[in-house]
Design a protein around this motif. Sequence first.
Motif, PDB file in Angstrom:
ATOM      1  N   GLU A  28       0.793  -1.229   0.000  1.00 53.18           N
ATOM      2  CA  GLU A  28       0.000   0.000   0.000  1.00 53.18           C
ATOM      3  C   GLU A  28       0.822   1.275   0.000  1.00 53.18           C
ATOM      4  OE1 GLU A  28      -2.638  -0.426   3.349  1.00 53.18           O
ATOM      5  OE2 GLU A  28      -3.406  -2.342   2.571  1.00 53.18           O
ATOM      6  N   LYS A  29       2.069   1.223   0.518  1.00 53.41           N
ATOM      7  CA  LYS A  29       2.798   2.477   0.706  1.00 53.41           C
ATOM      8  C   LYS A  29       4.115   2.595  -0.050  1.00 53.41           C
ATOM      9  CE  LYS A  29       0.474   3.961   4.640  1.00 53.41           C
ATOM     10  NZ  LYS A  29       0.223   3.579   5.975  1.00 53.41           N
ATOM     11  N   ALA A  30       4.801   1.477  -0.276  1.00 54.10           N
ATOM     12  CA  ALA A  30       6.158   1.566  -0.819  1.00 54.10           C
ATOM     13  C   ALA A  30       6.189   1.879  -2.314  1.00 54.10           C
ATOM     14  CB  ALA A  30       6.939   0.287  -0.530  1.00 54.10           C
ATOM     15  N   GLY A  31       5.113   1.589  -3.034  1.00 56.09           N
ATOM     16  CA  GLY A  31       5.053   1.914  -4.457  1.00 56.09           C
ATOM     17  C   GLY A  31       6.050   1.151  -5.310  1.00 56.09           C
ATOM     18  N   LYS A  32       5.558   0.145  -6.040  1.00 52.98           N
ATOM     19  CA  LYS A  32       6.413  -0.727  -6.833  1.00 52.98           C
ATOM     20  C   LYS A  32       6.426  -0.270  -8.298  1.00 52.98           C
ATOM     21  CE  LYS A  32       5.355  -5.060  -5.963  1.00 52.98           C
ATOM     22  NZ  LYS A  32       4.950  -6.462  -6.127  1.00 52.98           N
ATOM     23  N   LYS A  33       7.634  -0.203  -8.881  1.00 52.54           N
ATOM     24  CA  LYS A  33       7.744   0.110 -10.302  1.00 52.54           C
ATOM     25  C   LYS A  33       9.032  -0.500 -10.852  1.00 52.54           C
ATOM     26  CE  LYS A  33       7.626   3.675 -13.713  1.00 52.54           C
ATOM     27  NZ  LYS A  33       7.963   4.963 -14.160  1.00 52.54           N
ATOM     28  N   ASP A  34       8.900  -1.288 -11.915  1.00 51.93           N
ATOM     29  CA  ASP A  34      10.057  -1.921 -12.569  1.00 51.93           C
ATOM     30  C   ASP A  34      10.912  -2.760 -11.612  1.00 51.93           C
ATOM     31  OD1 ASP A  34       9.294  -0.623 -14.946  1.00 51.93           O
ATOM     32  OD2 ASP A  34      10.495   1.138 -14.449  1.00 51.93           O
ATOM     33  N   GLY A  35      10.253  -3.487 -10.701  1.00 54.39           N
ATOM     34  CA  GLY A  35      10.993  -4.351  -9.788  1.00 54.39           C
ATOM     35  C   GLY A  35      11.678  -3.624  -8.644  1.00 54.39           C
ATOM     36  N   LEU A  36      11.360  -2.338  -8.481  1.00 55.84           N
ATOM     37  CA  LEU A  36      11.952  -1.551  -7.390  1.00 55.84           C
ATOM     38  C   LEU A  36      10.857  -0.849  -6.606  1.00 55.84           C
ATOM     39  CD1 LEU A  36      14.896   0.172  -9.314  1.00 55.84           C
ATOM     40  CD2 LEU A  36      15.043  -1.800  -7.784  1.00 55.84           C
ATOM     41  N   TYR A  37      11.127  -0.629  -5.334  1.00 52.80           N
ATOM     42  CA  TYR A  37      10.190   0.161  -4.528  1.00 52.80           C
ATOM     43  C   TYR A  37      10.555   1.629  -4.659  1.00 52.80           C
ATOM     44  CZ  TYR A  37       8.496  -4.122  -2.384  1.00 52.80           C
ATOM     45  OH  TYR A  37       7.936  -5.350  -2.167  1.00 52.80           O
ATOM     46  N   ALA A  38       9.538   2.484  -4.665  1.00 55.30           N
ATOM     47  CA  ALA A  38       9.747   3.916  -4.845  1.00 55.30           C
ATOM     48  C   ALA A  38      10.126   4.608  -3.535  1.00 55.30           C
ATOM     49  CB  ALA A  38       8.488   4.556  -5.429  1.00 55.30           C
ATOM     50  N   ASP A  39       9.510   4.197  -2.430  1.00 57.70           N
ATOM     51  CA  ASP A  39       9.704   4.906  -1.171  1.00 57.70           C
ATOM     52  C   ASP A  39      10.441   4.043  -0.150  1.00 57.70           C
ATOM     53  OD1 ASP A  39       9.503   6.428   1.164  1.00 57.70           O
ATOM     54  OD2 ASP A  39       7.518   7.213   0.607  1.00 57.70           O
ATOM     55  N   VAL A  40      11.714   4.328   0.027  1.00 53.15           N
ATOM     56  CA  VAL A  40      12.592   3.548   0.894  1.00 53.15           C
ATOM     57  C   VAL A  40      12.135   3.595   2.357  1.00 53.15           C
ATOM     58  CG1 VAL A  40      14.951   3.469   1.828  1.00 53.15           C
ATOM     59  CG2 VAL A  40      14.580   3.667  -0.625  1.00 53.15           C
ATOM     60  N   LYS A  41      11.540   4.708   2.768  1.00 48.69           N
ATOM     61  CA  LYS A  41      11.066   4.826   4.154  1.00 48.69           C
ATOM     62  C   LYS A  41      10.144   3.660   4.504  1.00 48.69           C
ATOM     63  CE  LYS A  41       7.592   7.413   6.574  1.00 48.69           C
ATOM     64  NZ  LYS A  41       6.709   8.567   6.518  1.00 48.69           N
ATOM     65  N   TYR A  42       9.235   3.321   3.595  1.00 49.62           N
ATOM     66  CA  TYR A  42       8.280   2.245   3.850  1.00 49.62           C
ATOM     67  C   TYR A  42       8.923   0.872   3.717  1.00 49.62           C
ATOM     68  CZ  TYR A  42       4.829   5.881   4.166  1.00 49.62           C
ATOM     69  OH  TYR A  42       4.139   6.990   4.560  1.00 49.62           O
ATOM     70  N   VAL A  43       9.928   0.756   2.868  1.00 48.02           N
ATOM     71  CA  VAL A  43      10.670  -0.501   2.764  1.00 48.02           C
ATOM     72  C   VAL A  43      11.348  -0.784   4.103  1.00 48.02           C
ATOM     73  CG1 VAL A  43      12.613  -1.683   1.653  1.00 48.02           C
ATOM     74  CG2 VAL A  43      11.025  -0.309   0.275  1.00 48.02           C
ATOM     75  N   LYS A  44      11.984   0.241   4.667  1.00 41.78           N
ATOM     76  CA  LYS A  44      12.655   0.079   5.958  1.00 41.78           C
ATOM     77  C   LYS A  44      11.653  -0.301   7.052  1.00 41.78           C
ATOM     78  CE  LYS A  44      16.721   2.953   5.518  1.00 41.78           C
ATOM     79  NZ  LYS A  44      17.574   3.784   6.354  1.00 41.78           N
TER      80      LYS A  44
END
Length: 130
Positions: A28-44
Amino acid sequence: MPEQHHLSLTPSQEAERYLENARQILTEKAGKKDGLYADVKYVKMAAGTAYSAALLILDEYLRQKEGIHFTKPKSIEDYMMRLRKYDKKLLRILANVYDELQLAGYYHGTRSVDTMQNGLNNVRQMLSYI
Protein backbone atom coordinates in the motif's frame (compact mmCIF):
# COMPACT_ATOMS: atom_id res chain seq x y z
CA MET A 1 -7.94 -4.06 16.82
CA PRO A 2 -7.64 -3.10 20.47
CA GLU A 3 -4.30 -3.93 22.07
CA GLN A 4 -5.82 -6.36 24.62
CA HIS A 5 -6.93 -8.63 21.78
CA HIS A 6 -3.31 -9.31 20.82
CA LEU A 7 -2.50 -10.67 24.27
CA SER A 8 -4.46 -13.82 23.45
CA LEU A 9 -2.58 -14.53 20.19
CA THR A 10 -0.14 -17.42 20.09
CA PRO A 11 3.46 -16.52 19.14
CA SER A 12 2.76 -18.04 15.73
CA GLN A 13 -0.35 -15.88 15.21
CA GLU A 14 1.48 -12.79 16.43
CA ALA A 15 4.36 -13.42 13.99
CA GLU A 16 1.79 -13.96 11.23
CA ARG A 17 0.23 -10.60 12.11
CA TYR A 18 3.61 -8.84 11.89
CA LEU A 19 4.27 -10.47 8.51
CA GLU A 20 0.88 -9.39 7.21
CA ASN A 21 1.55 -5.84 8.41
CA ALA A 22 4.89 -5.84 6.57
CA ARG A 23 3.23 -7.05 3.34
CA GLN A 24 0.56 -4.36 3.68
CA ILE A 25 3.14 -1.61 4.14
CA LEU A 26 4.99 -2.74 1.00
CA THR A 27 1.81 -3.16 -1.05
CA GLU A 28 0.00 0.00 0.00
CA LYS A 29 2.80 2.48 0.71
CA ALA A 30 6.16 1.57 -0.82
CA GLY A 31 5.05 1.91 -4.46
CA LYS A 32 6.41 -0.73 -6.83
CA LYS A 33 7.74 0.11 -10.30
CA ASP A 34 10.06 -1.92 -12.57
CA GLY A 35 10.99 -4.35 -9.79
CA LEU A 36 11.95 -1.55 -7.39
CA TYR A 37 10.19 0.16 -4.53
CA ALA A 38 9.75 3.92 -4.85
CA ASP A 39 9.70 4.91 -1.17
CA VAL A 40 12.59 3.55 0.89
CA LYS A 41 11.07 4.83 4.15
CA TYR A 42 8.28 2.25 3.85
CA VAL A 43 10.67 -0.50 2.76
CA LYS A 44 12.65 0.08 5.96
CA MET A 45 9.47 0.06 8.03
CA ALA A 46 8.27 -3.20 6.43
CA ALA A 47 11.72 -4.82 6.77
CA GLY A 48 11.83 -3.96 10.48
CA THR A 49 8.33 -5.33 11.01
CA ALA A 50 9.06 -8.59 9.17
CA TYR A 51 12.39 -9.00 10.98
CA SER A 52 10.52 -8.58 14.28
CA ALA A 53 8.28 -11.47 13.20
CA ALA A 54 11.40 -13.59 12.65
CA LEU A 55 12.66 -12.78 16.16
CA LEU A 56 9.27 -13.65 17.66
CA ILE A 57 9.43 -17.02 15.91
CA LEU A 58 13.01 -17.65 17.06
CA ASP A 59 12.21 -16.73 20.65
CA GLU A 60 9.33 -19.18 20.67
CA TYR A 61 11.43 -21.88 18.98
CA LEU A 62 14.20 -21.49 21.55
CA ARG A 63 11.65 -21.35 24.39
CA GLN A 64 10.29 -24.72 23.21
CA LYS A 65 13.78 -26.21 22.99
CA GLU A 66 15.25 -24.75 26.18
CA GLY A 67 12.20 -24.70 28.45
CA ILE A 68 12.87 -23.15 31.85
CA HIS A 69 16.47 -22.41 30.84
CA PHE A 70 15.33 -20.03 28.07
CA THR A 71 16.56 -16.45 28.19
CA LYS A 72 16.00 -14.01 25.37
CA PRO A 73 19.08 -13.79 23.12
CA LYS A 74 20.86 -10.43 23.22
CA SER A 75 22.30 -10.39 19.69
CA ILE A 76 22.10 -12.02 16.27
CA GLU A 77 25.29 -13.92 17.17
CA ASP A 78 23.58 -15.28 20.27
CA TYR A 79 20.58 -16.44 18.20
CA MET A 80 22.90 -18.10 15.67
CA MET A 81 25.06 -19.80 18.28
CA ARG A 82 22.02 -21.26 20.03
CA LEU A 83 20.28 -22.30 16.79
CA ARG A 84 23.43 -24.10 15.65
CA LYS A 85 22.79 -26.63 18.45
CA TYR A 86 19.26 -27.44 17.29
CA ASP A 87 18.67 -26.94 13.58
CA LYS A 88 21.15 -26.06 10.83
CA LYS A 89 18.42 -25.42 8.23
CA LEU A 90 16.71 -22.87 10.47
CA LEU A 91 20.13 -21.32 11.08
CA ARG A 92 20.61 -20.89 7.31
CA ILE A 93 17.15 -19.36 6.93
CA LEU A 94 17.97 -16.92 9.74
CA ALA A 95 21.23 -15.94 8.03
CA ASN A 96 19.25 -15.12 4.87
CA VAL A 97 16.55 -13.24 6.78
CA TYR A 98 19.22 -11.22 8.57
CA ASP A 99 20.90 -10.31 5.26
CA GLU A 100 17.67 -9.60 3.36
CA LEU A 101 15.55 -7.86 5.96
CA GLN A 102 17.82 -6.48 8.66
CA LEU A 103 20.87 -5.46 6.60
CA ALA A 104 19.56 -4.83 3.06
CA GLY A 105 16.01 -3.82 3.98
CA TYR A 106 16.25 -2.01 7.28
CA TYR A 107 19.81 -0.65 7.42
CA HIS A 108 20.49 0.03 3.75
CA GLY A 109 16.93 0.63 2.58
CA THR A 110 17.10 -1.61 -0.46
CA ARG A 111 14.68 -0.77 -3.24
CA SER A 112 14.80 -4.35 -4.56
CA VAL A 113 11.39 -6.02 -4.60
CA ASP A 114 13.07 -9.43 -5.00
CA THR A 115 15.23 -8.99 -1.90
CA MET A 116 12.25 -8.00 0.23
CA GLN A 117 10.03 -10.78 -1.13
CA ASN A 118 12.76 -13.35 -0.44
CA GLY A 119 13.04 -12.06 3.10
CA LEU A 120 9.29 -12.26 3.71
CA ASN A 121 9.12 -15.75 2.20
CA ASN A 122 11.99 -16.90 4.42
CA VAL A 123 10.20 -15.60 7.52
CA ARG A 124 7.08 -17.44 6.37
CA GLN A 125 9.19 -20.64 6.17
CA MET A 126 10.38 -20.04 9.73
CA LEU A 127 6.77 -20.16 10.93
CA SER A 128 6.68 -23.92 10.35
CA TYR A 129 9.27 -24.35 13.13
CA ILE A 130 6.89 -23.34 15.92
